[in-house]
Design a protein around this motif. Structure first.
Motif, PDB file in Angstrom:
ATOM      1  N   ASP A 135      -5.621 -43.722 -22.374  1.00  0.00           N
ATOM      2  CA  ASP A 135      -4.693 -44.716 -22.075  1.00  0.00           C
ATOM      3  C   ASP A 135      -4.949 -44.537 -20.371  1.00  0.00           C
ATOM      4  O   ASP A 135      -4.065 -43.825 -19.935  1.00  0.00           O
ATOM      5  N   PRO A 136      -6.018 -45.268 -20.028  1.00  0.00           N
ATOM      6  CA  PRO A 136      -5.901 -44.985 -18.431  1.00  0.00           C
ATOM      7  C   PRO A 136      -4.880 -45.436 -17.449  1.00  0.00           C
ATOM      8  O   PRO A 136      -4.393 -46.531 -17.724  1.00  0.00           O
ATOM      9  N   PRO A 137      -4.445 -44.440 -16.463  1.00  0.00           N
ATOM     10  CA  PRO A 137      -3.316 -44.968 -15.693  1.00  0.00           C
ATOM     11  C   PRO A 137      -3.884 -45.909 -14.466  1.00  0.00           C
ATOM     12  O   PRO A 137      -2.797 -46.252 -13.788  1.00  0.00           O
ATOM     13  N   SER A 138      -5.242 -46.154 -14.282  1.00  0.00           N
ATOM     14  CA  SER A 138      -5.763 -47.061 -13.187  1.00  0.00           C
ATOM     15  C   SER A 138      -6.999 -47.495 -13.825  1.00  0.00           C
ATOM     16  O   SER A 138      -7.587 -46.889 -14.788  1.00  0.00           O
ATOM     17  N   PRO A 150     -12.275 -48.018 -17.750  1.00  0.00           N
ATOM     18  CA  PRO A 150     -11.984 -46.819 -17.021  1.00  0.00           C
ATOM     19  C   PRO A 150     -11.859 -45.503 -18.065  1.00  0.00           C
ATOM     20  O   PRO A 150     -12.004 -44.320 -17.664  1.00  0.00           O
ATOM     21  N   HIS A 151     -11.745 -45.916 -19.384  1.00  0.00           N
ATOM     22  CA  HIS A 151     -11.469 -44.752 -20.361  1.00  0.00           C
ATOM     23  C   HIS A 151     -12.828 -43.989 -20.434  1.00  0.00           C
ATOM     24  O   HIS A 151     -12.877 -42.840 -20.883  1.00  0.00           O
ATOM     25  N   ARG A 152     -13.990 -44.362 -19.821  1.00  0.00           N
ATOM     26  CA  ARG A 152     -15.345 -43.684 -19.949  1.00  0.00           C
ATOM     27  C   ARG A 152     -15.651 -42.997 -18.841  1.00  0.00           C
ATOM     28  O   ARG A 152     -16.632 -42.185 -18.829  1.00  0.00           O
ATOM     29  N   PHE A 153     -14.450 -42.752 -17.930  1.00  0.00           N
ATOM     30  CA  PHE A 153     -14.861 -42.107 -16.759  1.00  0.00           C
ATOM     31  C   PHE A 153     -13.727 -41.189 -16.257  1.00  0.00           C
ATOM     32  O   PHE A 153     -12.396 -41.333 -16.986  1.00  0.00           O
ATOM     33  N   GLY A 154     -13.899 -40.190 -15.164  1.00  0.00           N
ATOM     34  CA  GLY A 154     -12.821 -39.857 -14.644  1.00  0.00           C
ATOM     35  C   GLY A 154     -12.015 -40.613 -13.900  1.00  0.00           C
ATOM     36  O   GLY A 154     -12.608 -41.559 -13.250  1.00  0.00           O
ATOM     37  N   VAL A 155     -10.408 -40.782 -14.075  1.00  0.00           N
ATOM     38  CA  VAL A 155      -9.849 -41.851 -13.281  1.00  0.00           C
ATOM     39  C   VAL A 155      -8.669 -41.262 -12.286  1.00  0.00           C
ATOM     40  O   VAL A 155      -8.109 -40.367 -12.703  1.00  0.00           O
ATOM     41  N   ALA A 156      -8.613 -41.959 -11.146  1.00  0.00           N
ATOM     42  CA  ALA A 156      -7.559 -41.476 -10.222  1.00  0.00           C
ATOM     43  C   ALA A 156      -6.528 -42.288  -9.842  1.00  0.00           C
ATOM     44  O   ALA A 156      -6.467 -43.456 -10.249  1.00  0.00           O
ATOM     45  N   VAL A 157      -5.382 -41.733  -9.773  1.00  0.00           N
ATOM     46  CA  VAL A 157      -4.090 -42.450  -9.535  1.00  0.00           C
ATOM     47  C   VAL A 157      -3.707 -42.337  -7.975  1.00  0.00           C
ATOM     48  O   VAL A 157      -3.809 -40.977  -7.289  1.00  0.00           O
ATOM     49  N   LEU A 158      -3.546 -43.101  -7.279  1.00  0.00           N
ATOM     50  CA  LEU A 158      -3.383 -43.238  -5.946  1.00  0.00           C
ATOM     51  C   LEU A 158      -1.924 -43.679  -5.725  1.00  0.00           C
ATOM     52  O   LEU A 158      -1.224 -44.371  -6.256  1.00  0.00           O
ATOM     53  N   ASP A 159      -1.055 -43.113  -4.532  1.00  0.00           N
ATOM     54  CA  ASP A 159       0.305 -43.402  -4.305  1.00  0.00           C
ATOM     55  C   ASP A 159       0.241 -44.939  -3.563  1.00  0.00           C
ATOM     56  O   ASP A 159      -0.679 -45.210  -3.170  1.00  0.00           O
ATOM     57  N   ASP A 160       1.379 -45.131  -3.009  1.00  0.00           N
ATOM     58  CA  ASP A 160       1.562 -46.415  -2.051  1.00  0.00           C
ATOM     59  C   ASP A 160       0.933 -46.432  -0.753  1.00  0.00           C
ATOM     60  O   ASP A 160       0.167 -47.213  -0.135  1.00  0.00           O
ATOM     61  N   ASP A 161       0.572 -45.444  -0.439  1.00  0.00           N
ATOM     62  CA  ASP A 161      -0.168 -45.033   0.908  1.00  0.00           C
ATOM     63  C   ASP A 161      -1.719 -44.486   0.788  1.00  0.00           C
ATOM     64  O   ASP A 161      -2.296 -44.525   1.809  1.00  0.00           O
ATOM     65  N   HIS A 216      -2.931 -42.159  -1.225  1.00  0.00           N
ATOM     66  CA  HIS A 216      -3.093 -40.662  -1.174  1.00  0.00           C
ATOM     67  C   HIS A 216      -3.458 -40.446  -2.717  1.00  0.00           C
ATOM     68  O   HIS A 216      -2.859 -41.176  -3.618  1.00  0.00           O
ATOM     69  N   VAL A 217      -4.532 -39.478  -3.448  1.00  0.00           N
ATOM     70  CA  VAL A 217      -4.755 -39.263  -4.493  1.00  0.00           C
ATOM     71  C   VAL A 217      -3.343 -38.385  -4.851  1.00  0.00           C
ATOM     72  O   VAL A 217      -3.298 -37.215  -4.371  1.00  0.00           O
ATOM     73  N   VAL A 218      -3.034 -38.615  -5.876  1.00  0.00           N
ATOM     74  CA  VAL A 218      -1.879 -37.795  -6.520  1.00  0.00           C
ATOM     75  C   VAL A 218      -2.148 -37.438  -8.145  1.00  0.00           C
ATOM     76  O   VAL A 218      -1.281 -36.433  -8.448  1.00  0.00           O
ATOM     77  N   GLY A 219      -3.037 -38.011  -8.502  1.00  0.00           N
ATOM     78  CA  GLY A 219      -3.242 -37.365  -9.990  1.00  0.00           C
ATOM     79  C   GLY A 219      -4.750 -37.611 -10.475  1.00  0.00           C
ATOM     80  O   GLY A 219      -5.379 -38.888  -9.964  1.00  0.00           O
ATOM     81  N   LEU A 220      -5.305 -37.027 -11.103  1.00  0.00           N
ATOM     82  CA  LEU A 220      -6.585 -37.342 -11.974  1.00  0.00           C
ATOM     83  C   LEU A 220      -6.749 -36.945 -13.440  1.00  0.00           C
ATOM     84  O   LEU A 220      -6.083 -35.957 -13.693  1.00  0.00           O
ATOM     85  N   VAL A 221      -7.574 -37.770 -14.141  1.00  0.00           N
ATOM     86  CA  VAL A 221      -7.512 -37.467 -15.630  1.00  0.00           C
ATOM     87  C   VAL A 221      -8.909 -37.801 -15.890  1.00  0.00           C
ATOM     88  O   VAL A 221      -9.549 -38.936 -15.673  1.00  0.00           O
ATOM     89  N   GLU A 222      -9.575 -36.894 -16.828  1.00  0.00           N
ATOM     90  CA  GLU A 222     -10.868 -37.192 -17.481  1.00  0.00           C
ATOM     91  C   GLU A 222     -10.928 -37.985 -18.597  1.00  0.00           C
ATOM     92  O   GLU A 222     -10.148 -37.808 -19.600  1.00  0.00           O
TER      93      GLU A 222
END
Length: 373
Positions: free
Chosen positions: A180-183, A157-168, A170-176
């Protein structure tokens, strides 16, 4: 699905923005002289698959962002009528990021909802289903999403934009391209937006690499309290910007071929499996084993063409063996015992010399890779 069958679909979303700029540094030297989006897989330019997928989704007004290779893109796509679409070309003077592409397309897009598609991406999933999901979510909610992203679990995932989702979900965060990828959920190069994105791209600042990042624009919308929807891709997705993924895409698309022989195959030749032989192609005293595509007016003589090979129009292969490779138009391969896992550019000659003393003789362009046994 043919374009004619799509009339009436997706009445609320009729515009697409296709990104066909960029210089394709990872596919040099091929892209020194050719747009990366026009490199063929299974004998069809990469960009054509995306355009057709968009049209099959019922979206027919297509803005195409172009850069230094704009003339070649214009010549290939024309006015879009061959796909059942209309094309508007949007020059981008410098590659300043995906969000910058939205910024320069403002007049074309107006206030319409739109699909954004990266022109060098290929995916198995039906784009129409992705569009339908967005429209359904917007029509049936008191808090409609302003954007929808497509995600795929990846091992790097370090090669891409990465998304963080909540338990439901929903998108709560993005990082390019995080160190240290969060997901492991990478953003696939297909997005859906309403007009809120125009406020976002005007509000953000360039990133550390000097680009207006689409991840920053989407994050701006999330931080402003807007809802961003996510769908996860179940089929394959390939960013064709490097040799190995491009050959993977060639393999996957060749597996979809419907066999047909429109060229000439002599009685000393054998054609086995899923093979396409286009009009004007000639196969003489050779074996062609699919899945393989042989382009118009290609000539295969005293040779073996193995699985997952795509031989372009006007190519010549003589006394050689080729497997899992792409030969672009008008190339010649002569007296080569085995060529595999290769991408050969247009009008290239690869041949064995009988000169003595024996030596390896090369004329190689910038940014090339040569593997020698």
């Amino acid at each position: 699905m043919s374009p004619g069958l799509n009339e009436g679909l997706h009445k609320g979303l009729h515009k697409a923005l296709v990104l066909a700029g960029g210089v394709g540094t990872r596919l040099r030297p091929i892209t020194h002289t050719r747009a990366k989006q026009l490199v063929p897989v299974a004998n069809v330019p990469i960009l054509f698959y995306g355009i057709q997928a968009i049209v099959d989704a019922g979206v027919t007004e297509i803005g195409v962002v172009i850069g230094d290779t704009g003339d070649e893109i214009r010549a290939a796509l024309g006015d879009g009528s061959r796909f059942g679409a209309t094309t508007t070309y949007l020059p981008q003077d410098e590659p300043l990021g995906l969000a910058h592409c939205v910024l320069i397309a403002r007049d074309f897009l107006g206030d319409s909802d739109f699909l954004m598609y990266l022109g060098d991406n290929l995916l198995e999933q039906d784009v129409g289903a992705f569009v339908e999901a967005f429209e359904a979510a917007r029509a049936g909610s008191d808090d409609p999403p302003v954007a929808q992203i497509l995600l795929k679990r990846v091992p790097d995932p370090h090669r891409f934009g990465v998304a963080v989702l909540d338990d439901d979900g929903h998108v709560v965060g993005l990082v390019e391209k995080p160190v240290d990828p969060p997901s492991d959920l990478a953003l696939v190069g297909v997005y859906l937006f309403d007009s809120t994105i125009h406020d976002a791209v005007r509000a953000i600042e360039p990133s550390a690499r000097g680009e207006l990042e689409i991840t920053d624009a989407i994050q701006w919308m999330i931080d402003a309290g807007h809802r961003v929807r996510a769908e996860q891709l179940t089929g394959w997705w390939i960013d064709t910007g490097k040799l190995t993924p491009l050959l993977d895409a060639n393999r996957l698309l060749l597996d979809r071929l419907e066999p047909r022989v429109d060229g000439d195959v002599d009685d000393r030749s054998t054609v086995e499996g899923r093979v396409v032989v286009d009009v004007g192609a000639t196969i003489v005293n050779s074996t062609v084993r699919g899945p393989t595509a042989i382009g118009c007016r290609a000539r295969i003589v005293d040779s073996f063409i193995g699985p997952y090979s795509a031989i372009g129009a006007d190519c010549e292969v003589t006394s050689s063996e080729i497997e899992h490779s792409v030969l672009m138009d008008a190339s010649r391969v002569v007296d080569i015992p085995r060529l595999a896992d290769s991408l050969i550019g247009r009008e290239t000659v690869v041949e064995r010399t009988r000169r003595r003393p024996s030596s390896l003789r090369l004329m190689v362009g910038d940014h090339s890779q040569i593997d020698v046994e």
